[in-house]
Enzyme design. Structure first.
Site, PDB file in Angstrom:
ATOM      1  CG  ASN A   7      -1.846   1.289   1.336  1.00 35.51           C
ATOM      2  OD1 ASN A   7      -1.512   2.334   1.174  1.00 35.51           O
ATOM      3  ND2 ASN A   7      -3.096   0.717   1.518  1.00 35.51           N
ATOM      4  CG  HIS A  10       1.865   6.087   4.494  1.00 35.73           C
ATOM      5  ND1 HIS A  10       0.511   6.561   4.882  1.00 35.73           N
ATOM      6  CD2 HIS A  10       2.412   5.491   5.698  1.00 35.73           C
ATOM      7  CE1 HIS A  10       0.134   5.933   6.066  1.00 35.73           C
ATOM      8  NE2 HIS A  10       1.036   5.190   6.725  1.00 35.73           N
ATOM      9  CG  HIS A  43      -8.294   4.050   0.810  1.00 36.42           C
ATOM     10  ND1 HIS A  43      -8.402   3.733   2.027  1.00 36.42           N
ATOM     11  CD2 HIS A  43      -9.612   4.265   0.189  1.00 36.42           C
ATOM     12  CE1 HIS A  43      -9.613   4.360   2.337  1.00 36.42           C
ATOM     13  NE2 HIS A  43     -10.536   4.436   0.995  1.00 36.42           N
ATOM     14  NE  ARG A  45      -9.638   8.320   3.722  1.00 36.58           N
ATOM     15  CZ  ARG A  45      -9.650   7.501   4.770  1.00 36.58           C
ATOM     16  NH1 ARG A  45      -8.876   6.618   4.949  1.00 36.58           N
ATOM     17  NH2 ARG A  45     -10.770   7.652   5.746  1.00 36.58           N
ATOM     18  NE  ARG A  49      -7.958  11.363   4.758  1.00 31.77           N
ATOM     19  CZ  ARG A  49      -8.473  10.810   5.959  1.00 31.77           C
ATOM     20  NH1 ARG A  49      -7.427  10.134   6.731  1.00 31.77           N
ATOM     21  NH2 ARG A  49      -9.532  10.941   6.429  1.00 31.77           N
ATOM     22  CD  GLU A  70      -7.054  -0.253   1.047  1.00 28.08           C
ATOM     23  OE1 GLU A  70      -7.447   0.654   1.707  1.00 28.08           O
ATOM     24  OE2 GLU A  70      -6.263  -0.951   1.320  1.00 28.08           O
ATOM     25  CB  THR A 101      -9.365   1.944   7.098  1.00 31.13           C
ATOM     26  OG1 THR A 101      -8.907   2.247   5.687  1.00 31.13           O
ATOM     27  CG2 THR A 101     -10.730   0.960   6.886  1.00 31.13           C
ATOM     28  CD  GLU A 151      -7.203  -6.164   2.975  1.00 28.93           C
ATOM     29  OE1 GLU A 151      -7.161  -5.935   1.739  1.00 28.93           O
ATOM     30  OE2 GLU A 151      -6.323  -5.493   3.725  1.00 28.93           O
ATOM     31  CG  HIS A 191      -5.450  -1.764   9.174  1.00 28.70           C
ATOM     32  ND1 HIS A 191      -5.257  -1.081  10.304  1.00 28.70           N
ATOM     33  CD2 HIS A 191      -5.810  -0.509   8.598  1.00 28.70           C
ATOM     34  CE1 HIS A 191      -5.206   0.079  10.388  1.00 28.70           C
ATOM     35  NE2 HIS A 191      -5.781   0.486   9.148  1.00 28.70           N
TER      36      HIS A 191
HETATM   37  N1  PXP Z   1      -5.781  -3.058   4.062  1.00 24.79           N
HETATM   38  C1  PXP Z   1      -6.794  -2.302   4.002  1.00 24.79           C
HETATM   39  C2  PXP Z   1      -8.065  -2.560   3.528  1.00 24.79           C
HETATM   40  C3  PXP Z   1      -6.528  -0.721   4.517  1.00 24.79           C
HETATM   41  O1  PXP Z   1      -7.503   0.146   4.561  1.00 24.79           O
HETATM   42  C4  PXP Z   1      -5.083  -0.681   4.680  1.00 24.79           C
HETATM   43  C5  PXP Z   1      -4.795   0.939   5.274  1.00 24.79           C
HETATM   44  O2  PXP Z   1      -5.112   1.766   4.265  1.00 24.79           O
HETATM   45  C6  PXP Z   1      -4.230  -1.720   4.836  1.00 24.79           C
HETATM   46  C7  PXP Z   1      -4.313  -3.003   4.617  1.00 24.79           C
HETATM   47  C8  PXP Z   1      -2.628  -1.408   5.160  1.00 24.79           C
HETATM   48  O3  PXP Z   1      -2.474  -0.867   6.230  1.00 24.79           O
HETATM   49  P1  PXP Z   1      -1.152  -0.514   7.046  1.00 24.79           P
HETATM   50  O4  PXP Z   1      -0.688   0.654   6.465  1.00 24.79           O
HETATM   51  O5  PXP Z   1      -1.564  -0.478   8.543  1.00 24.79           O
HETATM   52  O6  PXP Z   1      -0.228  -1.707   6.729  1.00 24.79           O
END
Ligand code: PXP
Length: 240
Positions: A7, A10, A43, A45, A49, A70, A101, A151, A191
């Site tokens: 992901n 960031h 993602h 959004r 953001r 996402e 999330t 997931e 997550h």
């Molecule tokens: N899976 C989903 C559905 C998420 O919303 C996120 C965060 O955006 C992640 C995985 C990744 O989470 P983390 O950044 O805590 O590894």
């Protein structure tokens, strides 16, 4: 072999801090792929953001691995997904005030909206995953609504510091994982997963895909993104 989805939201968060053009998530995706990422997750959004429409459009052109978008069950975002057609869509809950999330989607509360969204995406050939807590009622409903994958939200597991509490969360995830697979859906998780807590999750027998962002991007600040992804990939495969 478990697939690793990286992901890269960031990266876009840093760019949006100055509303400029760098760092570019498109570059990050390429480096993550060089490090061995099997998928790139972003993602889009409602409040934009971090990831912007432009990012999803260009990533769709450039990513060679799987592109996992996402998104909330929001008509505007679903329209964009149906135009761009990522390989996979993961439906997540979204609140404007949240930092990230915060939990799984409550599909029992809004079955018809979720079902309509799943159908629209699947009609375009998009593989649909639902981000859920390890709750049997939610999982059974995901199956009834025709989801391709679930997931599992590992956020609660990742927050535990006590071994017994962690084992309790793990057992719930294991049971939910088996249920998802028995229903014929693919098992994903994500997550809060880090280099320190990922192994027991990767060891769940039915696990197909892990989506990890924060921990990999944090490590990348020191070792570089390609290396950070390669380290995580090696770790999740060390179980096999
Ligand atoms: N899976 C989903 C559905 C998420 O919303 C996120 C965060 O955006 C992640 C995985 C990744 O989470 P983390 O950044 O805590 O590894």
């Amino acid at each position: 072999m478990i697939e690793l989805g990286v992901n890269i939201d960031h990266i876009a968060t840093v760019r949006q801090a100055r509303k400029t053009v760098e760092p570019d998530p498109v570059w990050a995706a390429a480096l993550a792929e060089l490090g061995g990422a099997d998928g790139i997750t972003v993602h889009l959004r409602e409040d934009r953001r971090h990831i912007q429409n432009r990012d999803v459009r260009i990533l769709h052109e450039t990513v060679r691995a799987k592109l996992n978008l996402e998104m909330a069950c929001n008509d505007e975002i679903v329209d964009i997904a149906c135009q761009i057609i990522p390989n996979q869509a993961t439906l997540v809950p979204e609140k404007r005030q949240e930092v990230t999330t915060e939990g799984g989607l409550n599909i029992l509360a809004d079955k018809s909206r979720v079902e309509k969204t799943i159908r629209r995406l699947q009609e375009q050939g998009i593989f649909v995953s639902l981000f859920l807590d390890p709750d049997p009622n939610q999982i059974e409903t995901a199956h009834q609504l025709g989801a391709n994958a679930v997931e599992l939200h590992t956020g609660t597991y990742s927050l535990q510091t006590d071994k017994i509490a962690m084992e309790k969360e793990l057992n719930q995830l294991r049971t939910a994982g088996k249920m998802i697979s028995d229903f014929g859906m693919r098992l994903h998780a994500g997550h809060g997963l880090t280099y320190h807590n990922v192994l027991p999750i990767a060891a769940i027998p039915q696990m197909f895909e892990l989506n990890i962002g924060h921990s990999i991007i944090s490590r990348a600040l020191y070792v570089g993104l390609k290396e950070a992804v390669a380290e995580m990939k090696k770790l999740i495969h060390s179980n096999c």
